[in-house]
Structures are given as C-alpha cells and as structure tokens.
Design an enzyme around this catalytic site. Structure first.
Site, mmCIF file in Angstrom:
data_model
loop_
_atom_site.group_PDB
_atom_site.id
_atom_site.type_symbol
_atom_site.label_atom_id
_atom_site.label_comp_id
_atom_site.label_asym_id
_atom_site.label_seq_id
_atom_site.Cartn_x
_atom_site.Cartn_y
_atom_site.Cartn_z
ATOM 1 N N ASP A 82 29.846 85.686 -47.421
ATOM 2 C CA ASP A 82 30.806 85.102 -48.379
ATOM 3 C C ASP A 82 31.207 86.317 -49.589
ATOM 4 O O ASP A 82 30.554 86.901 -49.954
ATOM 5 C CB ASP A 82 29.765 83.934 -49.347
ATOM 6 C CG ASP A 82 30.724 82.948 -49.762
ATOM 7 O OD1 ASP A 82 32.020 83.068 -49.359
ATOM 8 O OD2 ASP A 82 30.140 82.105 -50.447
ATOM 9 N N ASP A 109 27.880 82.802 -52.019
ATOM 10 C CA ASP A 109 28.007 83.290 -53.394
ATOM 11 C C ASP A 109 27.371 82.132 -54.091
ATOM 12 O O ASP A 109 27.001 82.438 -55.631
ATOM 13 C CB ASP A 109 29.359 83.406 -53.826
ATOM 14 C CG ASP A 109 30.235 82.468 -53.978
ATOM 15 O OD1 ASP A 109 29.848 81.353 -53.519
ATOM 16 O OD2 ASP A 109 31.301 82.546 -54.502
ATOM 17 N N SER A 110 26.897 81.084 -53.683
ATOM 18 C CA SER A 110 26.038 80.249 -54.504
ATOM 19 C C SER A 110 24.602 81.084 -54.868
ATOM 20 O O SER A 110 23.840 80.422 -55.730
ATOM 21 C CB SER A 110 25.667 78.864 -53.674
ATOM 22 O OG SER A 110 25.177 79.470 -52.126
ATOM 23 N N GLU A 141 34.579 71.990 -48.444
ATOM 24 C CA GLU A 141 33.701 71.546 -49.638
ATOM 25 C C GLU A 141 34.198 70.291 -50.360
ATOM 26 O O GLU A 141 35.357 70.323 -50.926
ATOM 27 C CB GLU A 141 33.330 72.830 -50.379
ATOM 28 C CG GLU A 141 32.252 72.670 -51.586
ATOM 29 C CD GLU A 141 31.788 73.604 -52.201
ATOM 30 O OE1 GLU A 141 32.138 74.801 -51.785
ATOM 31 O OE2 GLU A 141 30.966 73.343 -53.160
ATOM 32 N N GLU A 185 37.236 82.002 -50.036
ATOM 33 C CA GLU A 185 37.947 80.665 -50.452
ATOM 34 C C GLU A 185 39.526 80.883 -50.670
ATOM 35 O O GLU A 185 39.861 81.765 -51.002
ATOM 36 C CB GLU A 185 37.385 80.664 -52.164
ATOM 37 C CG GLU A 185 35.790 80.229 -51.894
ATOM 38 C CD GLU A 185 35.201 79.892 -53.395
ATOM 39 O OE1 GLU A 185 36.040 79.814 -54.385
ATOM 40 O OE2 GLU A 185 34.162 79.908 -53.470
ATOM 41 N N LYS A 188 33.548 84.943 -44.949
ATOM 42 C CA LYS A 188 34.278 83.423 -45.484
ATOM 43 C C LYS A 188 35.143 83.985 -46.831
ATOM 44 O O LYS A 188 34.558 84.640 -47.497
ATOM 45 C CB LYS A 188 33.197 82.571 -45.698
ATOM 46 C CG LYS A 188 33.663 81.321 -46.578
ATOM 47 C CD LYS A 188 32.886 80.391 -46.453
ATOM 48 C CE LYS A 188 32.181 80.059 -47.878
ATOM 49 N NZ LYS A 188 32.662 79.986 -49.058
HETATM 50 O O1 KIV Z 1 28.020 79.836 -51.587
HETATM 51 C C1 KIV Z 1 27.809 78.778 -50.590
HETATM 52 O O2 KIV Z 1 26.775 78.392 -50.245
HETATM 53 C C2 KIV Z 1 29.196 78.229 -50.122
HETATM 54 C C3 KIV Z 1 28.925 76.949 -49.642
HETATM 55 C C4 KIV Z 1 28.625 75.853 -50.649
HETATM 56 C C5 KIV Z 1 30.324 76.473 -48.886
HETATM 57 O O3 KIV Z 1 30.154 78.712 -50.440
#
Ligand code: KIV
Length: 269
Positions: free
Chosen positions: A87, A48-49, A186, A119, A117
C-alpha cells in the site's frame, strides 16, 4: 491448505471469470504473513492501516514510505505463494507521477512485493497509468479513501447519493482503462459495489463493500482481536488474541515473582 504456485494478477482474473471467490488480509509482519499463506489466503495487503494497528498512530497519515517498506520486506519473506500487495502511503505518490513510479518500483525492487495499491480520486488516472506503464501491477482503491478523508467529510460510507454512486462506477471504469488489474472498494453500499463489479472486467475487492465483490478483505488485527479501540461494522473478530496474550504475559510475570520460572529444565548445567 498450501497454495501450489505463486498467485499473480492473471490468477485473480481467472478466479473472477470462474466465479471463484478469494480472500485478502491486511498483514504487517513475517509470522502473520506465513500463517495467512499457510491458511490459503490468496492475497496479502501490507496496508497503511499499519499506522494505527501496529504503530499506534490515530490515523493512516503519519506512516512513512520507509516504515512501510520495512514491513513490506518482512511480509514478502513470509508470504510464500500468496500475492503481496504494498500500500502506497500518504505523499509517496500524490506529489508527482515520477515519485509515484519511483516509490512503487522500490516496493517491488527492494520490498519484493508483487503489486502496489494507491487510493484514487478523480485525478488519479495519470498516476495509475504511469505506474502501469512502468510495468508495475497496480490496484486502484476507491470509495472511502482514508488518506483523503478530510476532503470526504470524515471516515464515512461513500456512494450513498446517486451522483456519488454514478461517479464511483465511472471512476472504476476509468482506472481499469488506465491499467489497474483490480479495483478495491472500501465502505461502499453493497448494491453500488455490485454494479461496479458487473461493469468492470477486472476483479473487485471488498473491505466493507458487500458480498457481490470477487474478493473479501479484512484487517488481520481485527480478525485476531488485536486492535482494541474499535471494530468496523463490516469486519469480523474470529478470535480474541488480546485476552490470550494478556493472560500469558500475566502468568509469566507471576511465575517470575513466585520463582516458578526459570525451572530446572530452563537452566544450563
Ligand atoms: O490499509 C489497509 O489495510 C487498507 C484496507 C483497509 C483497504 O487500505
């Protein structure tokens, strides 16, 4: 360095048991996924980055499930035999276990991801278990969890106090018990991540959690120098594509203005 056969959760466990380190890269589109897979990167995270690195948001909160799904589809088409982990964005799994299973399932069914994934906080056991029970491979993300950074006191290293460190070790064990096939950490001190890696039997993944994890992860925009605002301490820029892209665009613009483009060979007879 082609990956011979599709990587799955069992392969990651085998890597851990053999002491063989592997890598993860956060990627967001077809060409980058294809190049990463061709480079031998075993696991691709559609993180989600994306919200910040591609969509220009100030944090990860605003990216929607539909936007993530769009990018998961593109990455899956380019991923070859690398494993694709999707994510789950903010509010796609926190509202109920039913929403969590439905959205996780869509990432597999429509997005063709191999795993999801989430959180995790103290109360995520039920969510991890529900996704696992639906037959969906689930990765638990602990330590700094940016979607709840407001509650954590900001984007800061987690597990620095003894209590927090002990809690993190307990959490990791709990999520393994709930069915997580891997624990991603993280921004966690290396010593704590080492303990977590020893205490759980599933592979651990580090995004800023030091060298003792089974896998190292980085964000592709950092590796390529495409995200300019900041570079996290744990990250490494391997090239500066921003500079090269800007120079290429500038040359093109100058060629148009000076009538060097199009040339003879660019024109249809
Ligand atoms: O969104 C992402 O790239 C992540 C990583 C920083 C773990 O969640």
């Amino acid at each position: 360095m082609t990956i011979e056969k599709k990587i799955g959760p069992m392969d990651l466990s085998t890597f851990k048991s053999k002491g063989q380190k592997f890598s993860m890269l956060s990627v967001y589109d077809y060409p980058t996924a294809k190049l990463a897979s061709e480079a031998g990167i075993e696991t691709l995270l559609v993180g989600d980055s994306l919200a910040m690195t591609v969509l220009g948001h100030p944090d990860t909160i605003s990216v929607t499930f539909e936007e993530m799904l769009h990018h998961v589809k593109a990455v899956s088409r380019g991923a070859g035999n690398s494993m694709v982990v999707a994510d789950m964005p903010f509010l796609s799994y926190q509202t109920s276990t039913r929403d969590a299973v439905k959205n996780a399932g869509k990432f597999l069914k429509e997005g063709r991801a191999d795993a999801v994934k989430i959180e995790c906080g103290r109360n995520s056991f039920k969510t991890v278990r529900a996704i696992y029970d639906a037959g969906i491979p689930i990765m638990a993300h602990i330590g700094l969890t940016p979607q709840s950074s407001g509650q954590l006191g900001g984007m800061r290293v987690q597990g620095k106090s003894v209590n927090n460190a002990l809690r993190m070790i307990d959490d990791a064990k709990l999520f393994e018990e709930a069915g997580a096939f891997s624990i991603l950490m993280e921004c966690v001190p290396s010593d704590i991540a080492k303990l977590v890696s020893q205490e759980v039997s599933v592979p651990t993944i580090s995004y800023g959690a030091g060298p003792h994890c089974d896998c190292q992860g980085l964000v592709s925009s950092d590796v390529l120098g495409l995200f300019q605002p900041f570079l996290p301490k744990f990250s490494r820029r391997y090239t500066d594509l921003s500079k090269q892209i800007r120079e290429a665009f500038k040359s093109y613009h100058e060629d148009v203005v000076s009538q060097q483009f199009p040339a003879e060979e660019n024109c249809y007879p």
